[in-house]
Design an enzyme around this catalytic site. Structure first.
Site, PDB file in Angstrom:
ATOM      1  N   GLU A  15      38.146  43.551  51.015  1.00  0.00           N
ATOM      2  CA  GLU A  15      37.108  42.806  50.293  1.00  0.00           C
ATOM      3  C   GLU A  15      35.962  43.755  49.945  1.00  0.00           C
ATOM      4  O   GLU A  15      35.315  44.304  50.835  1.00  0.00           O
ATOM      5  CB  GLU A  15      36.602  41.644  51.148  1.00  0.00           C
ATOM      6  CG  GLU A  15      35.393  40.924  50.620  1.00  0.00           C
ATOM      7  CD  GLU A  15      35.526  40.429  49.197  1.00  0.00           C
ATOM      8  OE1 GLU A  15      34.733  40.873  48.342  1.00  0.00           O
ATOM      9  OE2 GLU A  15      36.421  39.609  48.930  1.00  0.00           O
ATOM     10  N   LYS A  16      35.704  43.945  48.662  1.00  0.00           N
ATOM     11  CA  LYS A  16      34.734  44.933  48.187  1.00  0.00           C
ATOM     12  C   LYS A  16      33.279  44.605  48.500  1.00  0.00           C
ATOM     13  O   LYS A  16      32.416  45.459  48.374  1.00  0.00           O
ATOM     14  CB  LYS A  16      34.901  45.147  46.689  1.00  0.00           C
ATOM     15  CG  LYS A  16      34.629  43.906  45.857  1.00  0.00           C
ATOM     16  CD  LYS A  16      34.990  44.145  44.414  1.00  0.00           C
ATOM     17  CE  LYS A  16      34.969  42.853  43.624  1.00  0.00           C
ATOM     18  NZ  LYS A  16      35.573  43.028  42.322  1.00  0.00           N
ATOM     19  N   HIS A  17      32.970  43.396  48.921  1.00  0.00           N
ATOM     20  CA  HIS A  17      31.588  43.004  49.192  1.00  0.00           C
ATOM     21  C   HIS A  17      31.147  43.247  50.634  1.00  0.00           C
ATOM     22  O   HIS A  17      29.967  43.165  50.939  1.00  0.00           O
ATOM     23  CB  HIS A  17      31.388  41.523  48.861  1.00  0.00           C
ATOM     24  CG  HIS A  17      31.502  41.236  47.403  1.00  0.00           C
ATOM     25  ND1 HIS A  17      32.683  40.823  46.829  1.00  0.00           N
ATOM     26  CD2 HIS A  17      30.597  41.325  46.409  1.00  0.00           C
ATOM     27  CE1 HIS A  17      32.491  40.664  45.536  1.00  0.00           C
ATOM     28  NE2 HIS A  17      31.235  40.960  45.252  1.00  0.00           N
ATOM     29  N   HIS A  45      33.270  48.415  44.250  1.00  0.00           N
ATOM     30  CA  HIS A  45      32.436  47.302  43.793  1.00  0.00           C
ATOM     31  C   HIS A  45      31.769  47.719  42.492  1.00  0.00           C
ATOM     32  O   HIS A  45      31.298  48.844  42.371  1.00  0.00           O
ATOM     33  CB  HIS A  45      31.365  46.952  44.831  1.00  0.00           C
ATOM     34  CG  HIS A  45      30.615  45.707  44.474  1.00  0.00           C
ATOM     35  ND1 HIS A  45      29.634  45.696  43.510  1.00  0.00           N
ATOM     36  CD2 HIS A  45      30.733  44.438  44.921  1.00  0.00           C
ATOM     37  CE1 HIS A  45      29.169  44.460  43.389  1.00  0.00           C
ATOM     38  NE2 HIS A  45      29.827  43.684  44.239  1.00  0.00           N
ATOM     39  N   HIS A  51      26.441  43.000  37.456  1.00  0.00           N
ATOM     40  CA  HIS A  51      27.112  42.796  38.748  1.00  0.00           C
ATOM     41  C   HIS A  51      26.867  44.019  39.630  1.00  0.00           C
ATOM     42  O   HIS A  51      27.397  45.090  39.359  1.00  0.00           O
ATOM     43  CB  HIS A  51      28.611  42.598  38.498  1.00  0.00           C
ATOM     44  CG  HIS A  51      29.382  42.177  39.711  1.00  0.00           C
ATOM     45  ND1 HIS A  51      30.750  42.077  39.690  1.00  0.00           N
ATOM     46  CD2 HIS A  51      29.005  41.833  40.971  1.00  0.00           C
ATOM     47  CE1 HIS A  51      31.185  41.686  40.871  1.00  0.00           C
ATOM     48  NE2 HIS A  51      30.138  41.536  41.672  1.00  0.00           N
ATOM     49  N   CYS A 115      25.073  40.781  47.012  1.00  0.00           N
ATOM     50  CA  CYS A 115      25.622  40.969  45.673  1.00  0.00           C
ATOM     51  C   CYS A 115      24.935  39.948  44.767  1.00  0.00           C
ATOM     52  O   CYS A 115      24.846  38.774  45.129  1.00  0.00           O
ATOM     53  CB  CYS A 115      27.137  40.739  45.679  1.00  0.00           C
ATOM     54  SG  CYS A 115      27.882  40.714  44.031  1.00  0.00           S
ATOM     55  N   HIS A 118      27.865  37.329  44.004  1.00  0.00           N
ATOM     56  CA  HIS A 118      28.668  36.733  45.079  1.00  0.00           C
ATOM     57  C   HIS A 118      27.925  36.536  46.390  1.00  0.00           C
ATOM     58  O   HIS A 118      28.535  36.206  47.406  1.00  0.00           O
ATOM     59  CB  HIS A 118      29.937  37.560  45.285  1.00  0.00           C
ATOM     60  CG  HIS A 118      30.777  37.601  44.054  1.00  0.00           C
ATOM     61  ND1 HIS A 118      30.885  38.734  43.271  1.00  0.00           N
ATOM     62  CD2 HIS A 118      31.503  36.640  43.449  1.00  0.00           C
ATOM     63  CE1 HIS A 118      31.667  38.465  42.239  1.00  0.00           C
ATOM     64  NE2 HIS A 118      32.056  37.205  42.317  1.00  0.00           N
TER      65      HIS A 118
END
Length: 130
Positions: A15-17, A45, A51, A115, A118
């Site tokens: 998961e990139k976050h 990310h 973003h 983020c 997100h």
């Protein structure tokens, strides 16, 4: 609602976050050691005007202590914004930070990030004493 209910978590490898916390698993008591926190370590990310990661915050929770302690707050404020338009700017910051700290007892490092699309994410890593 509690603050903890606002944070998401997952494995940073998928998961990139999720903040990836890198430091030794065990450190010498009362001696400075480096810690690197980054996002998108395995899956990049985006870092665009639309973003991006706005900040990373780090805390330390000593084993057996009731309280956590803020270690640092790091903002990333350049994401290609410019009067010409989105992503036309000359400056971008990257969502990676390295700092040093020393601890007197074992405990847990906690990193949180935000983020702009997100929301809030967190991860943690136990740190023992040698």
């Amino acid at each position: 609602m509690k603050m903890c209910d606002m944070f998401q978590t997952a494995d940073w490898k998928t998961e990139k976050h999720v903040p990836a916390i890198e430091c030794d698993d065990a450190v010498a008591a009362d001696a400075f050691f480096p810690v690197t926190v980054s996002l998108g370590k395995e899956i990049a990310h985006p870092n665009t005007t639309e973003h991006h990661i706005r900040w990373i915050r780090c805390y330390f929770k000593p084993e057996g202590d009731k309280f956590s302690y803020e270690v640092g707050s790091f903002e990333f404020t350049a994401h290609g914004e410019c009067a010409k338009g989105p992503n036309e700017g000359p400056v971008y910051t990257n969502h990676t930070v390295t700092f040093q700290l020393k601890i007197k007892t074992p405990g847990v490092l906690v990193a949180s990030s935000f983020c702009n699309i997100h929301g809030l994410w967190e991860s943690s890593k136990a740190v023992a004493l040698k």
